[in-house]
Design a protein around this motif. Structure first.
Motif, mmCIF file in Angstrom:
data_model
loop_
_atom_site.group_PDB
_atom_site.id
_atom_site.type_symbol
_atom_site.label_atom_id
_atom_site.label_comp_id
_atom_site.label_asym_id
_atom_site.label_seq_id
_atom_site.Cartn_x
_atom_site.Cartn_y
_atom_site.Cartn_z
ATOM 1 N N ALA A 15 -36.544 2.694 -25.827
ATOM 2 C CA ALA A 15 -36.602 3.974 -26.612
ATOM 3 C C ALA A 15 -37.921 4.239 -27.556
ATOM 4 O O ALA A 15 -38.415 5.267 -27.702
ATOM 5 C CB ALA A 15 -35.336 3.337 -27.839
ATOM 6 N N PRO A 16 -38.665 3.066 -27.948
ATOM 7 C CA PRO A 16 -39.872 3.260 -28.546
ATOM 8 C C PRO A 16 -40.601 4.127 -27.806
ATOM 9 O O PRO A 16 -41.596 4.889 -28.094
ATOM 10 C CB PRO A 16 -40.364 2.089 -29.189
ATOM 11 C CG PRO A 16 -39.447 1.106 -28.970
ATOM 12 C CD PRO A 16 -38.333 1.541 -28.051
ATOM 13 N N VAL A 17 -40.743 3.640 -26.486
ATOM 14 C CA VAL A 17 -41.752 4.465 -25.489
ATOM 15 C C VAL A 17 -41.252 5.853 -25.388
ATOM 16 O O VAL A 17 -42.202 6.644 -25.105
ATOM 17 C CB VAL A 17 -41.731 3.708 -24.130
ATOM 18 C CG1 VAL A 17 -42.639 4.198 -22.956
ATOM 19 C CG2 VAL A 17 -42.249 2.332 -24.264
ATOM 20 N N ILE A 18 -40.249 5.969 -25.132
ATOM 21 C CA ILE A 18 -39.528 7.533 -24.873
ATOM 22 C C ILE A 18 -39.769 8.242 -26.114
ATOM 23 O O ILE A 18 -40.422 9.283 -25.972
ATOM 24 C CB ILE A 18 -38.038 7.384 -24.546
ATOM 25 C CG1 ILE A 18 -37.839 6.427 -23.339
ATOM 26 C CG2 ILE A 18 -37.397 8.768 -24.594
ATOM 27 C CD1 ILE A 18 -36.326 6.735 -23.158
ATOM 28 N N VAL A 19 -39.702 7.803 -27.158
ATOM 29 C CA VAL A 19 -39.963 8.436 -28.655
ATOM 30 C C VAL A 19 -41.658 8.991 -28.580
ATOM 31 O O VAL A 19 -41.965 10.027 -28.974
ATOM 32 C CB VAL A 19 -39.384 7.991 -29.717
ATOM 33 C CG1 VAL A 19 -39.926 8.586 -31.167
ATOM 34 C CG2 VAL A 19 -38.072 7.772 -29.801
ATOM 35 N N PHE A 20 -42.166 7.619 -28.170
ATOM 36 C CA PHE A 20 -43.829 7.837 -28.385
ATOM 37 C C PHE A 20 -44.209 8.905 -27.408
ATOM 38 O O PHE A 20 -45.044 9.763 -27.564
ATOM 39 C CB PHE A 20 -44.540 6.572 -28.096
ATOM 40 C CG PHE A 20 -45.747 6.434 -28.319
ATOM 41 C CD1 PHE A 20 -46.387 6.794 -29.426
ATOM 42 C CD2 PHE A 20 -46.560 6.148 -27.225
ATOM 43 C CE1 PHE A 20 -47.819 6.762 -29.338
ATOM 44 C CE2 PHE A 20 -47.967 6.035 -27.120
ATOM 45 C CZ PHE A 20 -48.601 6.636 -28.317
ATOM 46 N N ALA A 21 -43.788 8.912 -26.194
ATOM 47 C CA ALA A 21 -44.107 9.751 -24.992
ATOM 48 C C ALA A 21 -43.793 11.166 -25.418
ATOM 49 O O ALA A 21 -44.589 12.333 -25.194
ATOM 50 C CB ALA A 21 -43.573 9.517 -23.684
ATOM 51 N N LEU A 22 -42.493 11.524 -25.947
ATOM 52 C CA LEU A 22 -42.029 12.704 -26.397
ATOM 53 C C LEU A 22 -42.868 13.468 -27.531
ATOM 54 O O LEU A 22 -43.404 14.464 -27.295
ATOM 55 C CB LEU A 22 -40.608 12.766 -26.573
ATOM 56 C CG LEU A 22 -39.752 12.600 -25.464
ATOM 57 C CD1 LEU A 22 -38.219 12.401 -26.128
ATOM 58 C CD2 LEU A 22 -39.773 13.665 -24.538
ATOM 59 N N ALA A 23 -43.235 12.540 -28.234
ATOM 60 C CA ALA A 23 -44.141 12.922 -29.604
ATOM 61 C C ALA A 23 -45.394 13.308 -29.144
ATOM 62 O O ALA A 23 -46.361 14.185 -29.685
ATOM 63 C CB ALA A 23 -44.105 11.929 -30.641
ATOM 64 N N ALA A 24 -45.991 12.644 -28.101
ATOM 65 C CA ALA A 24 -47.484 12.688 -27.682
ATOM 66 C C ALA A 24 -47.509 13.676 -26.403
ATOM 67 O O ALA A 24 -48.316 13.676 -25.781
ATOM 68 C CB ALA A 24 -48.060 11.178 -27.240
ATOM 69 N N ASN A 25 -46.374 14.346 -26.004
ATOM 70 C CA ASN A 25 -46.377 14.841 -24.824
ATOM 71 C C ASN A 25 -47.488 16.041 -24.647
ATOM 72 O O ASN A 25 -48.042 16.262 -23.469
ATOM 73 C CB ASN A 25 -45.160 15.741 -24.557
ATOM 74 C CG ASN A 25 -44.797 16.411 -23.260
ATOM 75 O OD1 ASN A 25 -44.911 15.712 -22.216
ATOM 76 N ND2 ASN A 25 -44.707 17.504 -23.195
#
Length: 285
Positions: free
Chosen positions: A261-271
């Motif tokens: 979950a943290p990686v997915i949120v981080f990747a979406l925010a930094a897409n």
């Protein structure tokens, strides 16, 4: 003539529908595993449920997440993952940004030799490095420590990051740096105020990728991390059970959700930075 146009339109429409069907099938296949994982994390008996039962949430519970947090020592492993991943990003950028910039200033055969030497480490499957690194760390007293695991991560990240950054720096127009030299910039000011801002999006994208690679790394963590340095990817194994106790699949699914979950949120925010950074190094301008 009209029949020919109608036939062409029908063929084009059929091709479009075929492409859409193939993409739809690919989307379903791609999304099904994470959706099933999420559904299993909320089911009490995840192993014995059919896919339909899992998706229907017929044995819904939050207990799997409670068990993952309490019995799984989630925050302990989470802290290790954060420390190692953030440190890997910081050290990789400090080492690789000036290294890659320096490589772009080398001309002729020397640059090819040095660049190949740096990239050659990336050709080696890093699974073969686990045992040599373990033996080295044992003799240096680094076995089982966060610092030792961090050094192992850097053996993967530095060749990859240097190779990527060389491509980014190669996109900087030479005329821009020449103009900076004419304006009286020192070598440091030329690098910091002229060149680095141009490749900033690429550096940010690289930092994000290095963070994700460190966060998801499992093999080195399994071989080299001691009890005080294990990250989340190893912490999940405590629910696999043994010969007598079976694996707790619902808790494992919940723990896996907490890991990704943290990686997915981080990747979406930094897409935005990832896309712009990758495209920045794609074409030499």
């Amino acid at each position: 003539m009209s029949r020919t146009n109608a036939s062409a339109r029908l063929r084009k429409r059929g091709t479009t529908w075929l492409i859409h069907a193939a993409l739809g099938f690919w989307l379903i296949v791609s999304l099904l595993p994470p959706v099933m994982l999420l559904a299993a994390s909320f089911n009490r008996t995840a192993l014995f449920r059919s896919p339909i039962d899992l998706l229907m949430m017929r044995d819904f519970t939050f207990d799997n997440f409670v068990q993952a947090f309490t019995r799984g020592d989630f925050w302990f492993f989470f802290t290790n993952s954060v420390i190692i991943s953030v440190s890997a990003v910081a050290i990789t950028l400090v080492v690789c940004v000036p290294l890659a910039y320096g490589l772009t200033k080398i001309s002729g055969r020397s640059r090819s030799v040095v660049s190949f030497g740096v990239l050659a480490m990336r050709f080696i499957p890093y699974v073969v490095l686990a045992l040599p690194l373990f033996l080295i760390f044992v003799n240096l007293g680094l076995s089982g420590s966060r610092f030792g695991l961090l050094l192992a991560h850097l053996t993967i990240h530095i060749p990859f990051a240097t190779w990527m950054l060389v491509g980014f720096f190669d996109t900087v127009p030479q005329e821009l740096e020449e103009a900076g030299i004419v304006d009286g910039c020192s070598p440091w000011n030329l690098f910091w105020n002229v060149t680095l801002p141009v490749v900033r999006s690429g550096v940010i994208a690289l930092a994000i990728l290095v963070f994700i690679m460190s966060w998801n790394e499992y093999l080195f963590a399994l071989f080299l991390a001691g009890n005080d340095a294990q990250p989340l990817t190893v912490g999940i194994t405590r629910f696999l059970g043994g010969a007598e106790a079976g694996a707790e699949y619902g808790v494992i699914a919940a723990y896996a959700i907490l890991v990704i979950a943290p990686v997915i949120v981080f990747a979406l925010a930094a897409n935005r930075y990832i896309v712009s950074g990758m495209t920045a190094g794609a074409v030499k301008g």
